[in-house]
Design an enzyme around this catalytic site. Sequence first.
Site, PDB file in Angstrom:
ATOM      1  N   SER A 162     107.731 -46.014  75.644  1.00 35.13           N
ATOM      2  CA  SER A 162     106.997 -46.134  74.381  1.00 35.13           C
ATOM      3  C   SER A 162     107.512 -45.187  73.305  1.00 35.13           C
ATOM      4  O   SER A 162     107.391 -45.464  72.116  1.00 35.13           O
ATOM      5  CB  SER A 162     105.501 -45.889  74.606  1.00 35.13           C
TER       6      SER A 162
ATOM      7  N   THR B 104      99.172 -36.252  66.693  1.00 35.07           N
ATOM      8  CA  THR B 104     100.077 -36.940  65.772  1.00 35.07           C
ATOM      9  C   THR B 104     100.138 -38.436  66.051  1.00 35.07           C
ATOM     10  O   THR B 104     100.080 -39.262  65.137  1.00 35.07           O
ATOM     11  CB  THR B 104     101.485 -36.337  65.865  1.00 35.07           C
TER      12      THR B 104
ATOM     13  N   GLU C 219     106.735 -42.602  89.089  1.00 32.89           N
ATOM     14  CA  GLU C 219     107.738 -43.332  88.322  1.00 32.89           C
ATOM     15  C   GLU C 219     109.123 -43.119  88.924  1.00 32.89           C
ATOM     16  O   GLU C 219     109.445 -42.006  89.330  1.00 32.89           O
ATOM     17  CB  GLU C 219     107.717 -42.879  86.856  1.00 32.89           C
TER      18      GLU C 219
ATOM     19  N   HIS D  17     107.857 -46.571  80.784  1.00 31.69           N
ATOM     20  CA  HIS D  17     107.808 -45.254  80.131  1.00 31.69           C
ATOM     21  C   HIS D  17     108.823 -45.189  78.987  1.00 31.69           C
ATOM     22  O   HIS D  17     109.603 -44.246  78.867  1.00 31.69           O
ATOM     23  CB  HIS D  17     108.067 -44.133  81.139  1.00 31.69           C
TER      24      HIS D  17
ATOM     25  N   ARG E  70     100.023 -39.977  80.095  1.00 29.35           N
ATOM     26  CA  ARG E  70     100.647 -39.674  81.381  1.00 29.35           C
ATOM     27  C   ARG E  70      99.898 -40.439  82.460  1.00 29.35           C
ATOM     28  O   ARG E  70      98.681 -40.579  82.420  1.00 29.35           O
ATOM     29  CB  ARG E  70     100.605 -38.174  81.683  1.00 29.35           C
TER      30      ARG E  70
ATOM     31  N   ASP F 259     102.278 -47.863  80.049  1.00 29.84           N
ATOM     32  CA  ASP F 259     103.647 -47.382  79.903  1.00 29.84           C
ATOM     33  C   ASP F 259     103.942 -46.227  80.846  1.00 29.84           C
ATOM     34  O   ASP F 259     105.089 -45.843  81.018  1.00 29.84           O
ATOM     35  CB  ASP F 259     103.891 -46.929  78.455  1.00 29.84           C
TER      36      ASP F 259
END
Length: 318
Positions: free
Chosen positions: A279, A148, A258, A277, A229, A253
Amino acid sequence: MKKMVITRNIEQHYREQIQAIVPDWELIVGKDKNIWQEHIKEAEIIAGWKNGLEEYCLDPHAKLKWLQSWSAGVDYLPLEELCSRNIYLTSANGVHANPISETIFALMLGLTRKIHTYVKNQQKKTWHHAQMGLEIHEKTIGIIGVGTIGKETAKIAKAFGMHVLGVRHSGKSVDYVDEMYTPDQLDMLLPKCDYVVVTLPLTKETNQWFGAEQFKQMKASAFFINIGRGEIVVEADLIQALFEGTIAGAGLDVFETEPLGTESPFWEMENVIVTPHTSGSTEHYDQRVIENILIPNLKAYLSGKIPPINLVNFSKGY
């Protein structure tokens, strides 16, 4: 009375929409653990996952039959346990197409037109050209993972007159993608690209997929964008490729660890843009999850059907 738990804070009108569909169920809604903790083992449906939930909903006596994730990625969930208990799992895939495709182009344009450099110069009150010279128009973009998000990215790319290459397992053609490749043909795609955009989920197959070999196959003038990822990329190899000029720059991103540690070289690199992270963050997130995915799936489930939207294939991991 059957129970449905939503481990999120959602607006009252969404709660009313859901309750109207399950008028005879007890609906428990809230992010605070104290709100749902005593109900979680009795919940037949849970929407939204929290760390530690497996202690309750994977208990042998738990009643969970369907879990609706609030995120598109499901790699952090106990997939094997959910599969072994025959629990339906549906993701929030599709919610992020607009915000993430916007972020992809923000990163691409930022690197191409040196916006990140000019922001730093503005903070120092420095008037400097910074060797501006690149354009994004008519360039070639490789979208690694044409789901998508990838499809929306391809659509936007055509507005810039870009030549669009894509990678997907089936190799089937998609609107706005000029050439489609399969994963085993990645080495044919990479040398052609001015921008390589990773939109893949994290699976056993994609883990550490991008390393030194892939970066060497890219143009020295190419930019690498990762919003999939962090674990898909061998981070040490990317850092080396950026330091040595194997590729021109990166917009990142997502990261292996993290939050990104303060010791990471990415923070100081002039050819890297770091975002935390975010986005997929958007003002429309809850609306899209609830109205486009949760409610249609709930109606199907109540009629005795398997939730049809974004049903996760446990063998594939997405």
